[in-house]
Design a protein around this motif. Structure first.
Motif, mmCIF file in Angstrom:
data_model
loop_
_atom_site.group_PDB
_atom_site.id
_atom_site.type_symbol
_atom_site.label_atom_id
_atom_site.label_comp_id
_atom_site.label_asym_id
_atom_site.label_seq_id
_atom_site.Cartn_x
_atom_site.Cartn_y
_atom_site.Cartn_z
ATOM 1 N N GLN A 42 0.828 -1.211 0.000
ATOM 2 C CA GLN A 42 0.000 0.000 0.000
ATOM 3 C C GLN A 42 0.861 1.261 0.000
ATOM 4 O OE1 GLN A 42 -2.461 -0.658 3.452
ATOM 5 N NE2 GLN A 42 -3.578 -2.359 2.471
ATOM 6 N N LEU A 46 1.347 4.321 -3.144
ATOM 7 C CA LEU A 46 1.318 5.777 -3.005
ATOM 8 C C LEU A 46 2.463 6.414 -3.781
ATOM 9 C CD1 LEU A 46 0.485 6.187 0.799
ATOM 10 C CD2 LEU A 46 -1.076 6.438 -1.145
ATOM 11 N N ASN A 318 -1.729 8.159 3.612
ATOM 12 C CA ASN A 318 -2.990 8.218 2.884
ATOM 13 C C ASN A 318 -4.111 8.184 3.909
ATOM 14 O OD1 ASN A 318 -4.882 8.289 0.870
ATOM 15 N ND2 ASN A 318 -4.676 6.126 0.310
ATOM 16 N N ASP A 319 -4.644 9.354 4.239
ATOM 17 C CA ASP A 319 -5.658 9.455 5.278
ATOM 18 C C ASP A 319 -6.713 10.463 4.854
ATOM 19 O OD1 ASP A 319 -4.360 11.906 5.624
ATOM 20 O OD2 ASP A 319 -3.178 11.182 7.333
ATOM 21 N N GLY A 322 -5.845 12.991 2.377
ATOM 22 C CA GLY A 322 -5.435 12.553 1.055
ATOM 23 C C GLY A 322 -4.063 11.923 1.045
ATOM 24 N N ALA A 323 -3.642 11.474 -0.139
ATOM 25 C CA ALA A 323 -2.331 10.847 -0.292
ATOM 26 C C ALA A 323 -1.264 11.929 -0.398
ATOM 27 C CB ALA A 323 -2.320 9.968 -1.538
ATOM 28 N N ARG A 324 -0.244 11.828 0.411
ATOM 29 C CA ARG A 324 0.804 12.848 0.390
ATOM 30 C C ARG A 324 2.095 12.298 0.957
ATOM 31 N NH1 ARG A 324 -0.432 16.595 5.501
ATOM 32 N NH2 ARG A 324 -1.447 15.050 6.805
#
Length: 512
Positions: A42, A46, A318-319, A322-324
């Motif tokens: 996962q 990302l 990723n929460d 958002g994905a960062r």
């Protein structure tokens, strides 16, 4: 972390020092749980997304350190990862011990297992293969400010370059992998940066240091009580009431250990009123050894927290936001550096007080025993010179106890202008522990000799067990002989924790 008789499995559970040691020192195989494999996948997804979007992310589409100002194209990013490994693998000096390298590799794997680094599962599994098949990279000891250098030398071998030991023989990295039937990898975006990042080297070395320190603390309690008996100490100073009114847990633990060790001691009973008050190196054993125990307990807490932390930079999330990827500084090892400096100071003190007891044992004006613990002391030097050796080791420890963490030298064009020096603190702690094992071994040798002069009075249950073990390997000194082999044997029995195991088999577990 799940440990069985046959393997250690990395899960979401916390990873302990004992589990790290079981792989790094005792060669239990390592594996990843299925849930951890999913977390790693996962995290990688990302990074792949960031690359596809051509986001500006440190170490992926930029250079590193001061070069973070320079944009790197997506097409160049994989080339950058390999160049990072090669350029950072420039350590110097003698190689790290194989168990230290294995410990660092295990901590790299654990660091990636959180899924916040974005390293591919294939890369992590290749590291696991190297650990399990005992491909041990050649890693120079010197050159780490707290990260980068040691991991870079390990990562060279992943690429099929560098050098590694396979079946104890040093060969080039490509040959080592080929002999172990491991395929080299080609790094993808971010992987080179992640492989060299984090606090994994200082943390791994610190874990080894804490593990050995715990056994040295127990050995020091055992040996100090043989000295107590040989010096005709009074046990009134160890009354449990004393520890009840000074609220440090290590002091109480030491007092409890003392009573177990000298239980049924005819020597202690005979000489309980021999003098009103013993010297501080005897009567303050609970206070000094206890303080060292409390400090080691603190260091263990810090090291195990770090072992179970994500220490890469940047980290991917990723929460709900958002994905960062977030660039920060979890790779900074200040917490570990400070703790390991404290560990070196604590073990130096353990050696300091041990050497003072050695001095008393060999000095007839303090011990009431023959000079230098030998008959015909004019003709024989006895244990005169081992005390010199202990004094030299203690003096060296004082130098090694200067904290590394108070120093910092600006690097990378000022981008990294404060570094922890945590790896220096960790390596220094190992030196102090090794010296302390030697000093405690010398005290053991001298105290076993001293107690011989009090026969037929019998020592306590624990102290007798320790003396019996020593005499299994080293005979009483009747006249001068070469002593360095005796001293080396004592050191080996302490480092291997054989003295602790043997005594605990007789009297039960000691507290630390």
């Amino acid at each position: 972390m799940i440990k069985t008789q046959n393997r250690v499995t990395i899960t979401e559970e916390d990873f302990t020092i004992e589990e790290l040691i079981s792989v790094a020192r005792y060669n239990l195989p390592l594996e990843l749980s299925e849930s951890i494999k999913q977390k790693i996948k996962q995290g990688r997804a990302l990074v792949d997304g960031f690359v596809a979007e051509n986001r500006v992310i440190y170490g992926i589409t930029t250079g590193v350190g001061e070069n973070s100002k320079i944009r790197i194209s997506v097409s160049e990013s994989r080339e950058l990862q390999k160049k990072l490994i090669m350029s950072h693998a420039c350590g110097m000096g003698d190689p790290l011990e194989k168990e230290v390298v294995r410990a660092i590799m295990v901590m790299m794997i654990k660091n990636f297992s959180h899924g916040y680094s974005g390293v591919r599962l294939e890369t992590v599994e290749r590291l696991v293969e190297m650990v399990n098949k005992e491909v041990i990279p050649f890693v120079p000891r010197e050159g780490s400010l707290g990260y980068l250098n040691h991991q870079a030398h390990i990562s060279l071998v992943l690429l099929g370059i560098g050098e590694a030991y396979y079946q104890g023989i040093l060969v080039d990295g490509e040959t080592a992998l080929k002999k172990a039937l491991i395929r080299p990898i080609e790094l993808h975006e971010k992987e080179g940066l992640s492989l060299i990042n984090g606090t994994v080297d200082m943390t791994a070395i610190g874990a080894l240091a804490v593990y050995d320190a715990i056994h040295v603390l127990k050995a020091a309690d055992i040996v100090s009580m043989i000295s107590f008996e040989a010096l005709k100490g009074t046990y009134y100073a160890f009354d449990p009431k004393i520890s009840q009114v000074k609220r440090h847990p290590g002091q109480r633990k030491t007092t409890d250990n003392i009573h177990k060790l000298i239980e049924n001691s005819e020597i202690a009973e005979r000489f309980k009123d021999y003098r009103l008050q013993d010297a501080l190196s005897i009567r303050s054993i609970p206070q000094v050894h206890g303080a060292c125990k409390d400090n080691v307990d603190y260091v263990r807490t810090v090291v195990e927290r770090e072992m179970n932390s994500a220490t890469d930079n940047p980290l991917v999330f990723n929460d709900q936001d958002g994905a960062r990827a977030i660039s920060s500084s979890n790779c900074h090892g200040e917490a570990v550096a400070l703790a390991l400096d404290f560990l070196a100071i604590s073990l130096s003190e353990l050696a300091n007080i041990s050497e003072r007891r050695i001095f008393r044992l060999v000095s007839p004006e303090y011990s009431g025993l023959p000079p230098f613990l030998i008959e015909q002391s004019g003709l024989n030097s006895g244990f005169m010179i081992p005390q010199y050796i202990a004094a030299a080791l203690v003096s060296n420890n004082k130098v090694f106890s200067h904290p590394s963490s108070v120093d910092s030298i600006s690097t990378s064009g000022g981008q990294e202008d404060h570094v922890s020096m945590g790896t220096s603190a960790a390596l220094k702690a190992l030196k102090v522990i090794a010296n302390t094992e030697k000093v405690i071994g010398i005290e053991w040798m001298c105290s076993c000799q001293g107690i011989e002069f009090l026969k037929p009075l019998q020592p306590g249950a624990g102290t007798k067990a320790a003396c019996d073990l020593f005499r299994k390997y080293v005979p009483r000194l009747e006249e001068d002989r070469i002593l360095y082999k005796d001293m080396r044997k004592a050191e080996e029995l302490i480092h291997s924790a054989e003295i602790v195991k043997h005594v605990e088999d007789k009297i039960g577990p000691l507290q630390v």
